[in-house]
Design a protein around this motif. Sequence first.
Motif: not given
Length: 220
Positions: A11-14, A128-129, A133-135
């Motif tokens: 899982x990329x997000x967590x 935008x995620x 709005x910034x990485x």
Amino acid sequence: EDDAVRLLCKDVSSSQLCSVLLDRFLRTYCEFKQSGNLIKFTTRAIPCIRIIGNIITSCNGVYVRSILNNQLSVPLPEMISKLVELPLQSDSFGNPASLETLKEKYALSSESMWIAGALLVDAGRVDTSEPNGRHPSTAVCQILCPSLCCIISSPATKLDMKREATFALWNAVSLPPGIENKNYDLEFANGLLLDVARYEGLISSIAQSLLTAFDTDANL
């Protein structure tokens, strides 16, 4: 390598693996802060740094967000910034480091500068995620860049250390890979460049050491 990282991290997000590695590194770091046992810390910390760094640099950096957003009592960038500056720090009694201790400090600092550069690659990227709005790499510039500037500007650091710090800093001030100008925060980039240029002793150190060195990598 990318396929292996995808298989292990999933899982990329967590990613659970990322969380376990970061927790292990945090515990090792906290033990070192309490005990001051540098050799033991070096033996345990460098493998963690290398594994985390390999994950960060794999798969076009898709795991950077998960690693930076991981909730640790001491955030990863803060730990890395302290380790980057380790060769410039005296011991707990204010005494300069011995040759053996200095060797360990340089090893930790070098590894940490590599991972710092990897964390800074996407600085300035519009994302935008994210709520702002910034990485996430953008926010860590204020933590990591001063430490890198400190290494470059210090008269006490060797050429190879200045070179590694410059490479890492370049990742922050240069355009992220595979990006168009419309997806880049130019105002942030200009502000960061100005802050770097204003850092005391940095420009003169680059001019006197890196640009005059008989070292192609350093000159580039």
